[in-house]
Design an enzyme around this catalytic site. Structure first.
Site, short mmCIF file in Angstrom:
data_model
loop_
_atom_site.label_atom_id
_atom_site.label_comp_id
_atom_site.label_asym_id
_atom_site.label_seq_id
_atom_site.Cartn_x
_atom_site.Cartn_y
_atom_site.Cartn_z
N ASP A 84 14.58 -2.16 -4.22
CA ASP A 84 13.67 -0.88 -4.65
C ASP A 84 14.31 -0.47 -5.91
O ASP A 84 13.42 -0.17 -7.03
CB ASP A 84 13.69 0.25 -3.49
CG ASP A 84 12.97 -0.33 -2.31
OD1 ASP A 84 12.00 -1.21 -2.60
OD2 ASP A 84 13.15 0.41 -1.58
N GLY B 122 12.40 14.82 -6.89
CA GLY B 122 12.59 14.87 -5.46
C GLY B 122 13.69 14.00 -5.00
O GLY B 122 14.59 13.45 -5.68
N ALA B 123 14.56 14.07 -3.48
CA ALA B 123 15.54 12.98 -2.94
C ALA B 123 15.05 13.02 -1.67
O ALA B 123 16.32 13.19 -1.00
CB ALA B 123 16.54 14.57 -3.09
N GLY B 124 14.18 12.19 -1.62
CA GLY B 124 14.04 11.68 -0.44
C GLY B 124 13.98 10.28 -0.65
O GLY B 124 15.60 10.21 -1.12
N ASN C 125 15.92 -2.89 2.08
CA ASN C 125 14.21 -3.41 2.05
C ASN C 125 13.55 -4.35 2.48
O ASN C 125 12.45 -5.53 2.84
CB ASN C 125 13.54 -2.64 0.67
CG ASN C 125 13.96 -3.73 -0.25
OD1 ASN C 125 14.68 -4.24 -0.66
ND2 ASN C 125 13.00 -3.07 -1.32
N SER D 149 2.05 -5.42 1.36
CA SER D 149 2.91 -6.34 0.90
C SER D 149 2.67 -7.97 1.65
O SER D 149 3.06 -8.60 0.72
CB SER D 149 4.06 -6.47 1.44
OG SER D 149 4.99 -5.44 1.06
N TYR E 291 1.29 5.60 -6.52
CA TYR E 291 0.01 4.60 -6.83
C TYR E 291 -1.27 5.11 -6.07
O TYR E 291 -2.29 4.57 -6.50
CB TYR E 291 0.22 3.31 -6.81
CG TYR E 291 0.84 2.54 -5.71
CD1 TYR E 291 1.73 2.76 -5.22
CD2 TYR E 291 -0.67 2.35 -4.71
CE1 TYR E 291 2.61 1.99 -4.41
CE2 TYR E 291 -0.01 1.72 -3.43
CZ TYR E 291 1.68 1.60 -3.31
OH TYR E 291 2.03 1.13 -2.12
N SER F 170 -0.25 -1.72 4.87
CA SER F 170 0.92 -2.73 4.23
C SER F 170 0.40 -3.47 3.38
O SER F 170 -0.22 -3.86 3.35
CB SER F 170 2.37 -3.24 4.39
OG SER F 170 3.28 -3.55 3.59
N LYS G 272 14.30 0.94 7.04
CA LYS G 272 15.67 0.86 6.20
C LYS G 272 16.49 0.57 6.33
O LYS G 272 17.61 0.34 6.29
CB LYS G 272 14.98 1.89 4.79
CG LYS G 272 13.64 0.60 4.04
CD LYS G 272 12.93 1.78 3.00
CE LYS G 272 11.99 0.28 2.59
NZ LYS G 272 11.88 1.39 0.69
P1 ATR Z 1 10.39 8.71 0.93
O1 ATR Z 1 11.35 8.44 1.66
O2 ATR Z 1 9.39 7.67 0.59
O3 ATR Z 1 11.21 9.79 -1.12
P2 ATR Z 1 10.88 11.52 2.28
O4 ATR Z 1 12.40 11.11 2.71
O5 ATR Z 1 10.07 12.55 2.71
O6 ATR Z 1 10.27 9.83 2.04
O7 ATR Z 1 10.51 12.41 0.89
C1 ATR Z 1 9.60 12.88 0.63
C2 ATR Z 1 9.89 14.08 -1.06
O8 ATR Z 1 8.53 14.86 -1.25
C3 ATR Z 1 11.03 15.11 -0.61
O9 ATR Z 1 11.79 15.27 -1.65
C4 ATR Z 1 9.77 16.20 0.16
O10 ATR Z 1 10.98 17.58 -0.88
P3 ATR Z 1 11.98 17.89 0.23
O11 ATR Z 1 12.93 17.22 0.96
O12 ATR Z 1 11.85 19.39 0.27
O13 ATR Z 1 10.90 17.54 1.97
C5 ATR Z 1 9.24 16.08 -1.15
N1 ATR Z 1 7.54 16.93 -1.22
C6 ATR Z 1 6.96 16.46 -0.22
N2 ATR Z 1 5.96 17.12 -0.23
C7 ATR Z 1 6.47 18.14 -0.53
C8 ATR Z 1 5.82 19.65 -1.35
N3 ATR Z 1 4.82 19.81 -0.54
N4 ATR Z 1 6.60 20.69 -2.12
C9 ATR Z 1 7.56 19.54 -3.04
N5 ATR Z 1 7.88 19.07 -2.54
C10 ATR Z 1 7.29 18.17 -1.93
#
Ligand code: ATR
Length: 283
Positions: A109, A135-137, A93, A17, A226, A15, A72
């Protein structure tokens, strides 16, 4: 009495931080410490309960902590007061110990994302604008919340696993829609802000395959990755004449609110702090 805060997670040794908060502690000459603590979800609640006493035994006052993966979400059910930012994002967070000992759960965040953008662009101009989120994580959740707070009137979410994009759009409500990952480029002409929240483009990860040809020149591009600081996405954006905003600033800016709440000092992100944290990345 010396004040104590820190960051908890597992793993935690990498980290940045402690370096980041340590910079401000030194700069402002505070009698305070900020420690990295290896904590697994099973012991988070007990750790948060024990720390005020354990710190007192060392002559310190525990003021709170940052949380990172995998804590979290766990904290949602532990804190006494959940602030709207944490509730809406679905993650805490920053934990702040109130005067009466109650634990306040916050998520900074979204502010970090906004303030990082604000270093390079007038974020007020995004009112009524369109964003495309890749992305949707966990990170995407905070960013979609920030985009809503900033007044975007259309927020498109796309993800390799489509169901997660749909789920995030449903959960976030107002102005969000999911689109197919394979069709993302066809939406670029309408987009004012493009955000990568995936791990694609990070050192050691696959690259993000996207052509920015359709994007308006005045559209802004930002990446939460980053390492490297300038991802291929940002390099391509700069080539196309776009304002490109790197992800390090989000980390720096999200830290401000916690520091201020724990230690009572208002802090700022400047070039010197950036350089100091970047130096830490090389270690
Ligand atoms: P965080 O909490 O940091 O956002 P996460 O929840 O693991 O981490 O999310 C990672 C993101 O990167 C997700 O949107 C993931 O897509 P999936 O939901 O399909 O897993 C995306 N990601 C990771 N590797 C990928 C890849 N090879 N191609 C496309 N998207 C990817």
């Amino acid at each position: 009495m010396k004040l104590n805060a820190g960051v908890m997670g597992s793993p935690i040794s990498h980290s940045l931080s402690p370096r980041l908060h340590g910079y401000w502690i030194k700069k402002y000459g505070l009698d305070a410490s900020y420690l990295a603590r290896e904590v697994k979800p099973e012991i988070l609640e007990q750790t948060l309960k024990d720390l005020p006493r354990l710190c007192l035994e060392q002559g310190e006052r525990f003021r709170g902590t940052n949380l990172t993966i995998p804590l979290k979400e766990k904290a949602l059910e532990i804190v006494d007061i959940l602030e709207p930012s944490a509730e809406k994002i679905g993650a805490v967070n920053t934990v702040i110990v109130a005067e009466d000992g109650k634990l306040i759960g916050r998520n900074t965040d979204g502010i970090g994302f906004r303030d990082n953008l604000a270093e390079k662009v007038d974020v007020a101009s995004f009112k009524g604008a369109t964003a495309l989120v890749l992305g949707a994580g966990g990170a995407a959740k905070a960013i979609v919340y920030a985009l809503q707070e900033m007044g975007f009137s259309k927020i498109l979410i796309t993800n390799r696993t489509e169901a997660r994009a749909q789920e995030l759009a449903n959960h976030s409500g107002g102005a969000t829609n999911s689109i197919k990952w394979s069709e993302k480029e066809t939406y670029l002409r309408d987009v004012d802000l493009l955000v990568n929240t995936t791990s694609l483009g990070m050192a050691g990860q696959p690259s993000l395959e996207i052509s920015l040809e359709g994007l308006k020149t005045r559209a802004v591009v930002t990446d939460i990755v980053y390492v490297p600081l300038k991802t291929d996405l940002l390099l391509e954006a700069e080539k196309g004449g776009h304002v490109a905003v790197d992800g390090l600033g989000m980390l720096l800016h999200q830290a401000k609110a916690g520091f201020e709440a724990w230690f009572g000092v208002k802090v700022e992100v400047n070039a010197d702090l950036r350089a100091y944290v970047l130096e830490g990345l090389k270690k």
